[in-house]
Design a protein around this motif. Sequence first.
Motif, PDB file in Angstrom:
ATOM      1  N   GLN A   4       2.231   1.691  -3.504  1.00  0.00           N
ATOM      2  CA  GLN A   4       1.201   2.180  -4.425  1.00  0.00           C
ATOM      3  C   GLN A   4       0.996   3.685  -4.256  1.00  0.00           C
ATOM      4  O   GLN A   4       0.897   4.421  -5.246  1.00  0.00           O
ATOM      5  CB  GLN A   4      -0.113   1.434  -4.193  1.00  0.00           C
ATOM      6  CG  GLN A   4      -0.094  -0.012  -4.672  1.00  0.00           C
ATOM      7  CD  GLN A   4      -1.395  -0.726  -4.377  1.00  0.00           C
ATOM      8  OE1 GLN A   4      -1.945  -0.614  -3.270  1.00  0.00           O
ATOM      9  NE2 GLN A   4      -1.898  -1.471  -5.347  1.00  0.00           N
TER      10      GLN A   4
ATOM     11  N   PRO B 112      -2.811   1.113 -12.080  1.00  0.00           N
ATOM     12  CA  PRO B 112      -3.263   2.243 -11.261  1.00  0.00           C
ATOM     13  C   PRO B 112      -2.600   3.564 -11.636  1.00  0.00           C
ATOM     14  O   PRO B 112      -3.257   4.613 -11.618  1.00  0.00           O
ATOM     15  CB  PRO B 112      -2.887   1.811  -9.839  1.00  0.00           C
ATOM     16  CG  PRO B 112      -2.929   0.321  -9.881  1.00  0.00           C
ATOM     17  CD  PRO B 112      -2.406  -0.031 -11.237  1.00  0.00           C
TER      18      PRO B 112
ATOM     19  N   LEU C 193      -0.927  -4.124  -9.954  1.00  0.00           N
ATOM     20  CA  LEU C 193      -0.914  -3.371  -8.701  1.00  0.00           C
ATOM     21  C   LEU C 193      -0.354  -1.964  -8.834  1.00  0.00           C
ATOM     22  O   LEU C 193      -0.692  -1.084  -8.024  1.00  0.00           O
ATOM     23  CB  LEU C 193      -0.092  -4.136  -7.650  1.00  0.00           C
ATOM     24  CG  LEU C 193      -0.622  -5.509  -7.238  1.00  0.00           C
ATOM     25  CD1 LEU C 193       0.326  -6.155  -6.248  1.00  0.00           C
ATOM     26  CD2 LEU C 193      -2.016  -5.403  -6.647  1.00  0.00           C
ATOM     27  N   PHE C 194       0.519  -1.733  -9.839  1.00  0.00           N
ATOM     28  CA  PHE C 194       1.210  -0.451  -9.915  1.00  0.00           C
ATOM     29  C   PHE C 194       1.071   0.248 -11.276  1.00  0.00           C
ATOM     30  O   PHE C 194       0.775   1.436 -11.316  1.00  0.00           O
ATOM     31  CB  PHE C 194       2.694  -0.640  -9.587  1.00  0.00           C
ATOM     32  CG  PHE C 194       2.934  -1.177  -8.211  1.00  0.00           C
ATOM     33  CD1 PHE C 194       2.887  -0.346  -7.105  1.00  0.00           C
ATOM     34  CD2 PHE C 194       3.176  -2.526  -8.009  1.00  0.00           C
ATOM     35  CE1 PHE C 194       3.090  -0.838  -5.820  1.00  0.00           C
ATOM     36  CE2 PHE C 194       3.385  -3.030  -6.732  1.00  0.00           C
ATOM     37  CZ  PHE C 194       3.337  -2.194  -5.638  1.00  0.00           C
TER      38      PHE C 194
ATOM     39  N   ALA D 105       0.830  -1.212   0.000  1.00  0.00           N
ATOM     40  CA  ALA D 105       0.000   0.000   0.000  1.00  0.00           C
ATOM     41  C   ALA D 105       0.858   1.254   0.000  1.00  0.00           C
ATOM     42  O   ALA D 105       0.525   2.240  -0.676  1.00  0.00           O
ATOM     43  CB  ALA D 105      -0.945  -0.011   1.202  1.00  0.00           C
TER      44      ALA D 105
ATOM     45  N   HIS E  69      -4.556   6.829 -12.843  1.00  0.00           N
ATOM     46  CA  HIS E  69      -4.351   8.080 -12.106  1.00  0.00           C
ATOM     47  C   HIS E  69      -4.003   9.220 -13.060  1.00  0.00           C
ATOM     48  O   HIS E  69      -4.595  10.302 -12.985  1.00  0.00           O
ATOM     49  CB  HIS E  69      -3.236   7.860 -11.087  1.00  0.00           C
ATOM     50  CG  HIS E  69      -2.704   9.116 -10.468  1.00  0.00           C
ATOM     51  ND1 HIS E  69      -3.452   9.912  -9.617  1.00  0.00           N
ATOM     52  CD2 HIS E  69      -1.496   9.737 -10.596  1.00  0.00           C
ATOM     53  CE1 HIS E  69      -2.724  10.947  -9.240  1.00  0.00           C
ATOM     54  NE2 HIS E  69      -1.537  10.881  -9.814  1.00  0.00           N
TER      55      HIS E  69
ATOM     56  N   LEU F  90       1.772   6.794  -7.196  1.00  0.00           N
ATOM     57  CA  LEU F  90       0.828   7.823  -7.641  1.00  0.00           C
ATOM     58  C   LEU F  90       1.328   9.224  -7.329  1.00  0.00           C
ATOM     59  O   LEU F  90       1.014  10.168  -8.064  1.00  0.00           O
ATOM     60  CB  LEU F  90      -0.537   7.597  -7.003  1.00  0.00           C
ATOM     61  CG  LEU F  90      -1.541   6.806  -7.847  1.00  0.00           C
ATOM     62  CD1 LEU F  90      -1.014   5.446  -8.234  1.00  0.00           C
ATOM     63  CD2 LEU F  90      -2.875   6.668  -7.126  1.00  0.00           C
TER      64      LEU F  90
ATOM     65  N   ASP G 152     -10.799   6.552  -8.680  1.00  0.00           N
ATOM     66  CA  ASP G 152     -10.316   5.438  -7.865  1.00  0.00           C
ATOM     67  C   ASP G 152      -9.470   4.542  -8.758  1.00  0.00           C
ATOM     68  O   ASP G 152      -9.986   3.636  -9.405  1.00  0.00           O
ATOM     69  CB  ASP G 152     -11.489   4.658  -7.272  1.00  0.00           C
ATOM     70  CG  ASP G 152     -11.026   3.549  -6.333  1.00  0.00           C
ATOM     71  OD1 ASP G 152      -9.819   3.481  -6.039  1.00  0.00           O
ATOM     72  OD2 ASP G 152     -11.871   2.744  -5.898  1.00  0.00           O
TER      73      ASP G 152
ATOM     74  N   PHE H 248      -7.121   2.291  -8.126  1.00  0.00           N
ATOM     75  CA  PHE H 248      -6.617   0.999  -7.678  1.00  0.00           C
ATOM     76  C   PHE H 248      -7.603  -0.125  -7.979  1.00  0.00           C
ATOM     77  O   PHE H 248      -8.811   0.092  -8.029  1.00  0.00           O
ATOM     78  CB  PHE H 248      -6.310   1.037  -6.185  1.00  0.00           C
ATOM     79  CG  PHE H 248      -5.161   1.935  -5.839  1.00  0.00           C
ATOM     80  CD1 PHE H 248      -3.880   1.638  -6.274  1.00  0.00           C
ATOM     81  CD2 PHE H 248      -5.358   3.085  -5.101  1.00  0.00           C
ATOM     82  CE1 PHE H 248      -2.816   2.468  -5.975  1.00  0.00           C
ATOM     83  CE2 PHE H 248      -4.304   3.924  -4.791  1.00  0.00           C
ATOM     84  CZ  PHE H 248      -3.027   3.612  -5.233  1.00  0.00           C
TER      85      PHE H 248
END
Length: 393
Positions: A10, A308, A304-305, A7, A312, A14, A318, A320
Amino acid sequence: MPLLPVADAQARVLALAAPLPVEQVPLADAAHRYAAADVPALRTQPASDLSAMDGYAIRHADLGRPLRLIGESAAGRPFTGAVRVGETVRIFTGATMPAGADCVLVQEEARAEGGVIHLAGEGPAAPGRNVRRRGLDFTDGDVLIPAGAAITPARLAVAAIGGHATLPLRARVRVAIAATGDELVSAGQRIGAGQLPESNGVMLAAMLSPLGADIVDLGILPDRADALEAAFRAVDADVLVTTGGASVGDHDLVRPALEAAGAAIDFWRIALRPGKPMMAGRLGSTVVLGLPGNPVSAFVTAELFVKPLVRHLAGAADPFPGVVTIPLGEDLPANTERTDYLRAELRGGAAFASTIQDSSMLRTLARSTCLIVRPPHAPVACEGDSAEILMIA
């Protein structure tokens, strides 16, 4: 140095870049992107009371008496007069209700004799029946698409009927993808001793293109510091994704080559399985994500990365991946200190982890439909226990 929790990693990815600038985009080019601002209705829908059925527009107070047919109202061709006592107008679904009429007698409950319409059933129970009232869907000024929402086909339709020809969207995200490694050859080419077909590029492009990203394929880069540095310096993209060469071996040259090209590495290595040796940073205005070369690890870290980050930059509210709670179909052992993403399948409403979780098993990934998320130090889980999963198919 302790490994960075997923988390935290992540959030730091961003934080490396803000969403891209806003542009007005024609509806035909807007799908799979994200609204950069609230999209309001520019008109009311429906703009007037409409019939919801084929039949006859009547005054409910006249129900049961013979009604003189005085005209017709069809979609795009409304009746311009008014319905008075003892009168009716033939009407079709989607047509404007004539003045004076307050409900629709469906045609299955009507009998026509000459120019007179008689009740042949129960008729509408009350005024307003079988009528779509003005503004039933939305009224002028209502928010049709909230800022940050994905532009789905249905949202394109509501934008169009709401009066829009263009939408305010973030610029398309340009993603450069580079595979590194002397052992790699292009898919379909003859394989020599110690060589391997390159698979990450096509996989990552397929993961990112549905998000509206423009893909720049840098191909396969050799394990040479000078070649890597030159390639990285020449990148013109919002995001650079590399695969391979991100660990600590003698031939893992991506990090030093990025730094030689002027990149600042924000973090390297995550408390994640598979995908621990992932790194992130900036090279000028470009966000750099260095993924492991192992295709399974590259897939998980992209979910996961990379995805997102692209969402972004594209303006998603949102970005994720969402997780859902599903019962386990089998027991699972206790986890260690890293968050584990187990390849799994959904069968009969339960999640079943693949027997072999070795990160080299790409075929296992190909038949998986989800990833079971096992938090650090999770205890033994039993069949029927709830688990968080991330859908991947």
